[in-house]
Design a protein around this motif. Sequence first.
Motif, PDB file in Angstrom:
ATOM      1  N   ALA A  62      -9.939   1.850  -6.326  1.00 43.21           N
ATOM      2  CA  ALA A  62      -9.257   1.440  -7.549  1.00 43.21           C
ATOM      3  C   ALA A  62     -10.260   1.159  -8.661  1.00 43.21           C
ATOM      4  N   ILE A  63     -11.358   0.477  -8.315  1.00 41.83           N
ATOM      5  CA  ILE A  63     -12.379   0.176  -9.325  1.00 41.83           C
ATOM      6  C   ILE A  63     -12.896   1.480  -9.923  1.00 41.83           C
ATOM      7  N   ASN A  64     -13.173   2.437  -9.053  1.00 40.31           N
ATOM      8  CA  ASN A  64     -13.692   3.720  -9.500  1.00 40.31           C
ATOM      9  C   ASN A  64     -12.740   4.420 -10.463  1.00 40.31           C
ATOM     10  N   PHE A  65     -11.454   4.402 -10.120  1.00 38.32           N
ATOM     11  CA  PHE A  65     -10.460   5.067 -10.975  1.00 38.32           C
ATOM     12  C   PHE A  65     -10.398   4.416 -12.356  1.00 38.32           C
ATOM     13  N   ILE A  66     -10.361   3.083 -12.367  1.00 38.28           N
ATOM     14  CA  ILE A  66     -10.198   2.399 -13.658  1.00 38.28           C
ATOM     15  C   ILE A  66     -11.419   2.640 -14.537  1.00 38.28           C
ATOM     16  N   VAL A  67     -12.611   2.464 -13.950  1.00 33.70           N
ATOM     17  CA  VAL A  67     -13.834   2.645 -14.730  1.00 33.70           C
ATOM     18  C   VAL A  67     -13.913   4.061 -15.272  1.00 33.70           C
TER      19      VAL A  67
ATOM     20  N   THR B 167      -1.685   2.890 -11.431  1.00 31.76           N
ATOM     21  CA  THR B 167      -1.676   2.736  -9.977  1.00 31.76           C
ATOM     22  C   THR B 167      -2.944   2.028  -9.503  1.00 31.76           C
ATOM     23  N   ALA B 168      -4.067   2.390 -10.111  1.00 34.92           N
ATOM     24  CA  ALA B 168      -5.328   1.764  -9.709  1.00 34.92           C
ATOM     25  C   ALA B 168      -5.307   0.268 -10.009  1.00 34.92           C
ATOM     26  N   ILE B 169      -4.733  -0.093 -11.156  1.00 31.30           N
ATOM     27  CA  ILE B 169      -4.646  -1.519 -11.483  1.00 31.30           C
ATOM     28  C   ILE B 169      -3.777  -2.231 -10.445  1.00 31.30           C
ATOM     29  N   LEU B 170      -2.647  -1.606 -10.098  1.00 31.66           N
ATOM     30  CA  LEU B 170      -1.773  -2.209  -9.090  1.00 31.66           C
ATOM     31  C   LEU B 170      -2.518  -2.362  -7.762  1.00 31.66           C
ATOM     32  N   SER B 171      -3.269  -1.330  -7.364  1.00 29.04           N
ATOM     33  CA  SER B 171      -4.002  -1.401  -6.097  1.00 29.04           C
ATOM     34  C   SER B 171      -4.997  -2.545  -6.134  1.00 29.04           C
ATOM     35  N   LEU B 172      -5.706  -2.631  -7.240  1.00 25.80           N
ATOM     36  CA  LEU B 172      -6.762  -3.643  -7.344  1.00 25.80           C
ATOM     37  C   LEU B 172      -6.189  -5.042  -7.146  1.00 25.80           C
ATOM     38  N   LEU B 173      -5.022  -5.281  -7.768  1.00 30.10           N
ATOM     39  CA  LEU B 173      -4.481  -6.634  -7.731  1.00 30.10           C
ATOM     40  C   LEU B 173      -3.676  -6.917  -6.468  1.00 30.10           C
ATOM     41  N   SER B 174      -3.173  -5.868  -5.815  1.00 34.77           N
ATOM     42  CA  SER B 174      -2.287  -6.167  -4.681  1.00 34.77           C
ATOM     43  C   SER B 174      -2.976  -6.053  -3.324  1.00 34.77           C
ATOM     44  N   PHE B 175      -3.894  -5.106  -3.171  1.00 38.47           N
ATOM     45  CA  PHE B 175      -4.491  -4.942  -1.849  1.00 38.47           C
ATOM     46  C   PHE B 175      -5.309  -6.161  -1.443  1.00 38.47           C
ATOM     47  N   ALA B 176      -5.882  -6.866  -2.443  1.00 37.09           N
ATOM     48  CA  ALA B 176      -6.665  -8.057  -2.112  1.00 37.09           C
ATOM     49  C   ALA B 176      -5.780  -9.091  -1.421  1.00 37.09           C
TER      50      ALA B 176
ATOM     51  N   LEU C 197       3.035 -13.408   0.908  1.00 37.52           N
ATOM     52  CA  LEU C 197       1.773 -12.684   0.729  1.00 37.52           C
ATOM     53  C   LEU C 197       1.994 -11.195   0.941  1.00 37.52           C
ATOM     54  N   PHE C 198       2.741 -10.875   2.007  1.00 33.27           N
ATOM     55  CA  PHE C 198       2.942  -9.472   2.335  1.00 33.27           C
ATOM     56  C   PHE C 198       3.663  -8.741   1.211  1.00 33.27           C
ATOM     57  N   TRP C 199       4.750  -9.328   0.720  1.00 31.89           N
ATOM     58  CA  TRP C 199       5.537  -8.615  -0.288  1.00 31.89           C
ATOM     59  C   TRP C 199       4.922  -8.697  -1.665  1.00 31.89           C
ATOM     60  N   PHE C 200       4.056  -9.672  -1.891  1.00 28.98           N
ATOM     61  CA  PHE C 200       3.324  -9.659  -3.164  1.00 28.98           C
ATOM     62  C   PHE C 200       2.517  -8.369  -3.246  1.00 28.98           C
ATOM     63  N   PHE C 201       2.003  -7.957  -2.082  1.00 29.46           N
ATOM     64  CA  PHE C 201       1.403  -6.630  -1.992  1.00 29.46           C
ATOM     65  C   PHE C 201       2.489  -5.562  -1.888  1.00 29.46           C
ATOM     66  N   GLY C 202       3.452  -5.811  -1.002  1.00 28.59           N
ATOM     67  CA  GLY C 202       4.383  -4.768  -0.579  1.00 28.59           C
ATOM     68  C   GLY C 202       5.192  -4.188  -1.707  1.00 28.59           C
ATOM     69  N   HIS C 203       5.597  -5.014  -2.665  1.00 32.96           N
ATOM     70  CA  HIS C 203       6.390  -4.386  -3.710  1.00 32.96           C
ATOM     71  C   HIS C 203       5.570  -3.526  -4.658  1.00 32.96           C
ATOM     72  N   PRO C 204       4.441  -4.055  -5.170  1.00 31.61           N
ATOM     73  CA  PRO C 204       3.589  -3.135  -5.952  1.00 31.61           C
ATOM     74  C   PRO C 204       3.227  -1.876  -5.162  1.00 31.61           C
ATOM     75  N   GLU C 205       3.127  -1.996  -3.858  1.00 31.70           N
ATOM     76  CA  GLU C 205       2.812  -0.827  -3.031  1.00 31.70           C
ATOM     77  C   GLU C 205       3.856   0.282  -3.229  1.00 31.70           C
ATOM     78  N   VAL C 206       5.104  -0.130  -3.379  1.00 35.78           N
ATOM     79  CA  VAL C 206       6.154   0.861  -3.638  1.00 35.78           C
ATOM     80  C   VAL C 206       5.802   1.658  -4.887  1.00 35.78           C
ATOM     81  N   TYR C 207       5.318   0.950  -5.896  1.00 39.97           N
ATOM     82  CA  TYR C 207       4.966   1.632  -7.149  1.00 39.97           C
ATOM     83  C   TYR C 207       3.672   2.405  -7.010  1.00 39.97           C
ATOM     84  N   ILE C 208       2.773   1.902  -6.148  1.00 38.12           N
ATOM     85  CA  ILE C 208       1.544   2.658  -5.897  1.00 38.12           C
ATOM     86  C   ILE C 208       1.920   4.027  -5.334  1.00 38.12           C
ATOM     87  N   ALA C 209       2.981   4.055  -4.536  1.00 41.52           N
ATOM     88  CA  ALA C 209       3.400   5.324  -3.946  1.00 41.52           C
ATOM     89  C   ALA C 209       4.104   6.216  -4.961  1.00 41.52           C
TER      90      ALA C 209
END
Lengths: 621, 226, 263
Positions: free
Chosen positions: A219-224, A249-258, A303-315
């Motif tokens: 994600a960092i690579n994509f945003i930069v 998507t990269a922004i969503l990944s960065l904030l949700s996967f952590a 915690l799971f769905w804080f990731f899990g919902h943005p994950e839907v959008y990541i997809a």
Amino acid sequence: MSAESAAEHVHVHEPPSSFIRRWIFSTDHKVVGIQYWILALVAAFVGMWLSVVFRLHLANEGTIAQLNNQLSALAPDSAQAQALTEQIKALQAKWFVLTPEKYLSYLTMHGTILVFMVLTTAPMGGFGNYFLPIQIGALDMAFPRLNMLSIWLTILSFITLMAAFFVPGGPPNSGWTGYPPLSAIPAAQGKGYEGPGGYGQDLWVLSIAIFCFASLVGAINFIVTTLDLRTKGMTMLRMPLTCWAWFVTAILSLLSFAVLLVAGLLLLLDRNAGTSFFIPGDLFFNKPLVDHRGGSPILFQHLFWFFGHPEVYIAIVPGMGLVSHLLSTFARKPVFGYAAMVFAIFGIGIVGFFVWGHHMFQSGMSPYVAVAFSVMTMVVGVPSAIKTFNWLGTLWGGNIRFTSPMLYALGFVSLFVTGGIGGIFLGQNAVDIYFHDTYFVVGHFHLIMGVAAIFAMFAGTAFWFPKMFGRMMNEPLGKIHFWITFAGVNVIFITMHLMGLEGHPRRYSGFNYDFLSSNYMVTCHKIVTHTAILTATTQLLLLVNIVYSLFAGPKATDNPWEATSLEWAIPSPPPFENFKGGHVPEVHHGPYEFSVPGAAKDYIMQQEPPEARPATAPSAH
Amino acid sequence: MAALEIREAPAAAPARLSEGAGGPSGPAGGSDGGGDGDGDGGKGQHLPRRTYFTALWLALAGSFMIFAALASSYIVRRGLGGDWQALHLPPILWFNTLALLGSSALVEWARRGLAAGRLDAFRMRWLSGTTLGLMFLGGQGVAWWELHRAGMTLSANISASFFYVLTVAHALHVLVGVGALLYVAALALKGRAEAKGGLAADLSALYWHVLDGVWLCVLGLMLVWR
Amino acid sequence: MTPLLFVGMIGALVALTLYFFATKAPILPPLISEHGQLIDDQIYLTLIITGAIFAIAQLGLAFLVYKYRHREGAKATYLLGSHKLEYTWSAATLVLFVGLNLMGQKVWAEMHLNEHPKPAIEVEVTGLQFKWYIRYPGKDGVFGRRDVNMINDAEGNFLGLDKTDPKGADDIVMGSLTVPVGVPVVMKIGSRDVIHNFGVRELRVKQDAVPGLAVYIPFKATQTGSYEVACMELCGYGHYQMRSQLNVVTMAEYTKFLADNAP
């Protein structure tokens, strides 16, 4: 300095000469992209195979349940009863009959593999890696070595996940959501999961943790890259919508996967170190559980769905970007409301972070919070509706060319609408009281985040294959694949909606209920299973098409689709440096200059000189 | 670095600058030697200086989410009450805090020395800062040891579990930071610290300062919600 | 050929989907609770609205695909968009979606936010792998103490009732839920191991049973009969067989039931 004199001075960088550095541990974003794409393809077939097996199991279980019903109405010793018993025995001996543990294991792995290894990797790691640098006019991602790290960590994560099949007890059976205490206490998952062995769940958590790390780096690579490596003239608002989608998507990944990383880590500690983050006290598994107390299972869900919902959008968001791009390209028209599309992507991304609670309406969390989550969920429907309207607006007045990538894109729009409709039910906390954890949910999310996203991947594959491999894919094969798959998935998942209306619970491996062994339900199960087998088999056509076209497809020109973005201004396949000698053209036009009045052709490529666009034409970007 | 512009746009379009400086770097141009550090995949792609800072800030945003998730879990779990035992923080933490802050100050002082071209001062201050950073890690080790000896093991109570998780997560970040500081120190000893305008030093220093902030937040969290 | 096929495909999709959703009416299982009417109304309203959206969007897509298919000499219109249209449909969807949602909040409030009706029959529902146990407080109307250390499955003490607690002496534990018709009931739902979910389709009730947490759910049954209780949250390999029964009986039968089963 003129272009010619520059070309003399440019030092041409050759690709690494060693095979391993060039194709295996390569830092070239194109190779990394293809590696992600292959990983997703392999994972998709593994995940699909699992689903075929448990679908066969389910259809069979339906028949068994019905025969059992008939049997219970007969006298035990009658000849008829004995014949029925024999019949049931024969059905129970089928190769695909799973134990309840195995059924849930396969279900868990199907979900995990598809969500992480397919839906998250292909649209972003695959196509994004390959085409983001080219579309914005860069030689590579900002940090090529980190990029290589991402793909190899992802592969390691996939191998770790697969390893769960080979440990005692096999893969975990707590679902892809892995709710504790079921996932946290080995004894809860049944025999074979306690004591020595039962590492399946640990491997699962470990795999996801590695995956999180790989995604963060990616994600960092994509945003930069998007922010800092655009070529001259490529303003943010001249980027193709695909790039916008990857960026968000990269922004969503960065904030949700952590956050998922944290959830996984704490779960691992609860499992192995005796902590009580998620495990409450006073539990009983064969004996009182003495070493845990006070934890909250609902905390994990948050915690799971804080990731899990943005994950839907990541997809799905990369798919949205690509589909906008394709509709415009093949309708030979600018995207309807480019700026609105960008805002909508951002809107979905931002609001998407505040709706995770709609997965938890019936979880026992505060019912007041549920109301807020529910309203926010309806709000996220607005940018989704904007996208749908603007896709239709893009087709309006077009001159549509029906190539296979376009068909997949149109299929995406249709699936997105059908799947999105289910969301209007499930997003309402009151209505969810009835639909929670039924097949309605299964049908809904498969359509919208599963199949729609996969149609975008089909579209991406068909669209970019000529660029990636220098050969065209076979059109008739692609179209046949589209028709069968499109019809198939609709039958499968709309039928699941119907079963959900009847209240069919999800994740059931057998049907010991009257309402589940009714003719209606069993027929539905059979329709779903048969269609699933047909649709899954059809995917072999895609495989055949890919392999055949790789070797025998007609040679592709530089710009076979008459598209405008920069990847079509370079040879197919692109040279190692993308742009010969690192010579990146300057961009003078917006990404969707199709059918500009007064222009010589019906498309103006982004790098064409400013004069290509008549001064009299209405201004776009 | 003899960057070469290939089109009309000079400074405004740094991404297009092709680096010819490596000379006959050829196929191996991407390896650490002649190329552009991480910025080079063998294609001589030049990265503007700010790119590294963008990347660092993004990485920190990811780390921030890790600590935010841990902190909110901490607060929620603390709110459930019941079994929570207040943790007596080992007093050595105060010493560690001072060491970390001192280290940060020294590193910053060193960085400014470098900017002013005073290489000797830079080396001296930077190495002292790094030493203090290592002392912080050692001190954290002592804190864990003391807690462990006092019976507050990882699974003894949820407050201890959170203490270990938060401090270890922070310590891992510090470990990466110390690695970066040592890398810059090694550059300094080779006389290359000022390469690219002291980029490595600036990046490590920024990262190092943010870790101070994270540590103060972690400590504050554990003091406010005992 | 392709555009025509696409129109046919979408047409079939819309026709079949609408047909199945409409002819399966009443598509929900029979309703036996008072609050359930509000849920059903909301579901049917949503069905009608979304059915219309579904048909319009899909047929619109098919229409555009056919109308603007490529033909010799045709040229696309250079059209960049329209802010006015975008604002209009954004506002329209916002009002429609949020409005629809707010209409559903009444029943949510009734079940979760408002004070539960009193007096009500209180029962305790406990999920465990893979069974439901229902406890009635008995004549004294008070539940006795429970202790995880007293759980003994072999002796049938699944809930760990403390036999020494006088309040618990008259508690009744059953494997199925029996309630009188037309009387408010409040269930206290919990679990002794993993997360389960107490779901009865006909009752329009579904609630996670979370270990370490008690959730109170009120309902009033409106029809006598026997209904299946299903576990609606993955709870392990036996999830699919965690079946129980809800018996809605007359008040007289209920009194007799309590008397017959009193310890």
